[in-house]
Design a protein around this motif. Structure first.
Motif, short mmCIF file in Angstrom:
data_model
loop_
_atom_site.label_atom_id
_atom_site.label_comp_id
_atom_site.label_asym_id
_atom_site.label_seq_id
_atom_site.Cartn_x
_atom_site.Cartn_y
_atom_site.Cartn_z
N THR A 71 40.73 42.61 28.05
CA THR A 71 41.16 42.14 29.36
C THR A 71 39.95 41.99 30.27
O THR A 71 39.13 42.91 30.38
CB THR A 71 42.17 43.11 30.01
OG1 THR A 71 43.31 43.24 29.15
CG2 THR A 71 42.62 42.60 31.37
N VAL A 72 39.85 40.83 30.89
CA VAL A 72 38.72 40.56 31.79
C VAL A 72 39.28 40.14 33.14
O VAL A 72 40.09 39.21 33.24
CB VAL A 72 37.81 39.45 31.23
CG1 VAL A 72 36.68 39.13 32.22
CG2 VAL A 72 37.24 39.86 29.88
N ALA A 73 38.87 40.84 34.19
CA ALA A 73 39.29 40.51 35.56
C ALA A 73 38.26 39.60 36.20
O ALA A 73 37.05 39.80 36.04
CB ALA A 73 39.46 41.79 36.39
N VAL A 101 34.63 42.92 34.20
CA VAL A 101 34.88 42.19 35.45
C VAL A 101 33.84 41.09 35.59
O VAL A 101 32.64 41.33 35.33
CB VAL A 101 34.83 43.12 36.68
CG1 VAL A 101 34.99 42.33 37.98
CG2 VAL A 101 35.91 44.21 36.57
N ILE A 102 34.30 39.92 35.97
CA ILE A 102 33.39 38.80 36.26
C ILE A 102 33.46 38.49 37.75
O ILE A 102 34.55 38.20 38.28
CB ILE A 102 33.75 37.55 35.44
CG1 ILE A 102 33.60 37.83 33.94
CG2 ILE A 102 32.86 36.36 35.84
CD1 ILE A 102 34.05 36.68 33.06
N ARG A 110 29.80 47.04 33.07
CA ARG A 110 31.01 46.26 32.81
C ARG A 110 31.11 44.99 33.65
O ARG A 110 32.05 44.21 33.50
CB ARG A 110 32.25 47.13 33.07
CG ARG A 110 32.38 48.31 32.13
CD ARG A 110 33.37 49.33 32.67
NE ARG A 110 34.69 48.77 32.92
CZ ARG A 110 35.63 49.36 33.66
NH1 ARG A 110 35.38 50.53 34.25
NH2 ARG A 110 36.80 48.80 33.84
N LEU A 111 30.15 44.78 34.56
CA LEU A 111 30.21 43.64 35.49
C LEU A 111 29.31 42.51 35.02
O LEU A 111 28.15 42.71 34.66
CB LEU A 111 29.78 44.08 36.89
CG LEU A 111 29.78 42.96 37.95
CD1 LEU A 111 31.21 42.54 38.29
CD2 LEU A 111 29.04 43.41 39.21
N ARG A 118 34.95 31.55 30.56
CA ARG A 118 35.20 31.58 29.13
C ARG A 118 33.93 31.90 28.33
O ARG A 118 33.97 32.59 27.31
CB ARG A 118 35.78 30.23 28.68
CG ARG A 118 37.25 30.07 29.01
CD ARG A 118 38.09 31.11 28.34
NE ARG A 118 39.52 30.99 28.68
CZ ARG A 118 40.42 31.92 28.40
NH1 ARG A 118 40.04 33.04 27.79
NH2 ARG A 118 41.68 31.76 28.74
N ALA A 119 32.81 31.43 28.80
CA ALA A 119 31.55 31.71 28.11
C ALA A 119 31.22 33.20 28.17
O ALA A 119 30.69 33.77 27.20
CB ALA A 119 30.41 30.89 28.72
N LEU A 120 31.53 33.85 29.29
CA LEU A 120 31.24 35.28 29.44
C LEU A 120 32.31 36.17 28.81
O LEU A 120 32.01 37.21 28.24
CB LEU A 120 31.10 35.63 30.93
CG LEU A 120 29.86 35.08 31.65
CD1 LEU A 120 29.98 35.33 33.15
CD2 LEU A 120 28.60 35.74 31.11
N ALA A 121 33.58 35.75 28.93
CA ALA A 121 34.69 36.59 28.48
C ALA A 121 35.03 36.40 27.01
O ALA A 121 35.51 37.33 26.35
CB ALA A 121 35.93 36.30 29.33
#
Length: 341
Positions: free
Chosen positions: A5-7, A34-35, A71-72, A95-98
Motif C-alpha cells: 500500500t502506497v499513500a 508514502v509519496i 519510507r518517504l 507508478r514509477a515509484l510505487a
C-alpha cells in the motif's frame, strides 16, 4: 500475496505547517510507503513559491523520524497549467515509484477550490483527513515575510509550525535570498493595492528566428534577473497583437517595422490560469512571430523595463526552466514543444 500500500499526498508545501504534517502522519498510518507529490517544482522563486523544491523537501524531512524518512519518496512535478498533462505526469511518476501492482490511496483534505485535484485520480482510493482549523500556508508566509524581525515572526508562528521547521526557517532567513523574497513580497502587496480590477490583460511576444528565441532579462521589482518573453500591459484602445509588438520593440529595439513583425505571426494562445502570476489575475495573449533562419540574428538591446535582450538557441531552453519568469516556460513549451510528455 499482499499488495504493497502506497499513500500519495499532493501539495506545494510553501512553508510546512502542522496541518500538512497531520496529513503525512495519517498517510504513514495507512500505508507501507508514502509519496509526496511536490507541485510547482523547477520554477523560479516568486511570492507564492518562495522556496525551491529541494528546500521544501528539507522542510518536510525535518518533521519525520528516521524510519519515516526511509519510507518517504518525493516526486517533484512542474506546473503545466493543463490538468490533462499534470494528471498524466503525476500518475506516471507515482507508478514509477510505487510499482504497477501497488495499492494506491490518495490522502488529502478539502480546503478550497484548489483541492479539486482530489477528483482527478478516480482509479486510486481516497482517504480524506479533517483539516486543522486556522492553519494556512499563505497566512504563515505573510507573517514570515512581512515582519520586521524574522525571529519574532517565527515566535508568533509557534502554535502552527513545528520546532524543526522553525529552526530551518530561522537559518534560511539569514541567507540573502530571504531579503529578496521579502522585498518582492512587499512589491506584490503594493501592486495589488494599485491594480484592483478582477483581471488585467497583457500581450506577450514569442519571437523565433530559425532555432533561436528572443528573451529579455527583467528588472525589479518582480522577477528581477529572470528571463522572460517580451510583453506587458495592454494600453487603452489597443489590440492585443499591437500590444505584443509594441512591447517587443520597446523592450528589445527589434529592428523591423510593426507591419513586418505582424506578417510573421504564426500562432496565438491565451494563458489565463488564475495562479499563473503571483501579482494577481493577469491574463495574457501570447503571439508567436516566426521568422526563417538568417545568416545573422537581428541585433537587439535591452531597453525600457528590462536589463538585457538576448537570443537563445531552442536547445538551451529546457535547462532554463528555473530561471524563467512566472509561466513563461509553459508559454514557450506551448509554441516550441520543450517538454516530452
Amino acid at each position: 500475496m499482499t499488495r504493497k500500500t502506497v499513500a500519495v499526498v499532493v501539495g506545494r508545501w510553501q512553508l510546512v505547517h502542522q496541518g500538512q504534517e497531520a496529513l503525512f502522519q495519517a498517510a504513514f498510518g495507512l500505508a507501507d510507503e508514502v509519496i509526496a507529490v511536490l507541485g510547482s517544482s523547477y520554477k523560479a522563486r516568486d511570492p507564492r513559491n518562495p522556496f525551491v523544491h529541494e528546500e521544501r523537501r528539507q522542510m518536510l524531512m525535518a518533521n519525520l523520524t528516521e524510519a519515516q524518512r526511509q519510507r518517504l519518496h518525493v516526486l517533484p512535478v512542474r506546473d503545466y497549467f493543463d490538468d490533462r498533462r499534470w494528471n498524466a505526469a503525476v500518475t506516471l511518476g507515482v507508478r514509477a515509484l510505487a510499482g504497477e501492482e501497488a495499492d494506491i490511496v490518495l490522502v488529502g483534505h478539502r480546503k478550497d477550490h484548489t483541492s479539486y485535484y482530489l477528483n482527478n485520480f478516480p482509479r486510486w482510493r481516497q482517504q480524506l483527513v479533517d483539516r486543522l482549523a486556522d492553519v494556512d500556508a499563505t497566512a504563515m508566509r505573510q507573517v514570515f515575510f512581512e515582519a520586521e524581525d524574522p525571529d519574532a515572526a517565527l515566535t508568533v508562528m509557534t502554535p502552527y509550525v513545528s520546532a524543526p521547521v522553525r529552526a530551518w526557517l530561522q537559518a534560511w532567513s539569514r541567507l540573502p535570498e530571504y531579503a529578496r523574497r521579502k522585498a518582492e513580497h512587499a512589491a506584490v502587496a503594493s501592486y495589488r493595492k494599485k491594480y484592483t480590477a478582477v483581471a488585467y490583460m497583457t500581450g506577450d511576444a514569442v519571437v523565433t528566428v530559425g532555432d533561436h528565441v528572443l528573451l529579455v532579462r527583467r528588472k525589479g521589482p518582480f522577477g528581477e534577473d529572470l528571463w522572460a518573453v517580451p510583453g506587458g500591459h495592454l494600453d487603452r484602445g489597443e489590440k492585443l497583437v499591437a500590444c505584443a509588438i509594441r512591447e517587443l520593440i520597446e523592450e528589445t529595439r527589434f529592428p523591423l517595422l510593426p507591419a513586418s513583425i505582424l506578417a510573421a505571426l504564426h500562432g496565438v494562445a491565451t494563458f489565463e490560469d488564475p495562479l499563473r502570476s503571483a501579482r494577481g489575475r493577469l491574463i495574457t495573449m501570447a503571439h508567436h512571430f516566426r521568422f526563417p533562419a538568417m545568416g545573422t540574428l537581428p541585433e537587439v538591446v535591452g531597453c525600457d523595463d528590462v536589463k538585457e535582450a538576448r537570443w537563445f538557441h531552442r536547445d538551451e531552453l529546457a535547462a532554463m526552466e528555473s530561471r524563467l519568469f512566472e509561466d513563461h516556460f509553459v508559454i514557450l513549451d506551448h509554441f516550441l514543444g520543450l517538454i516530452e510528455d
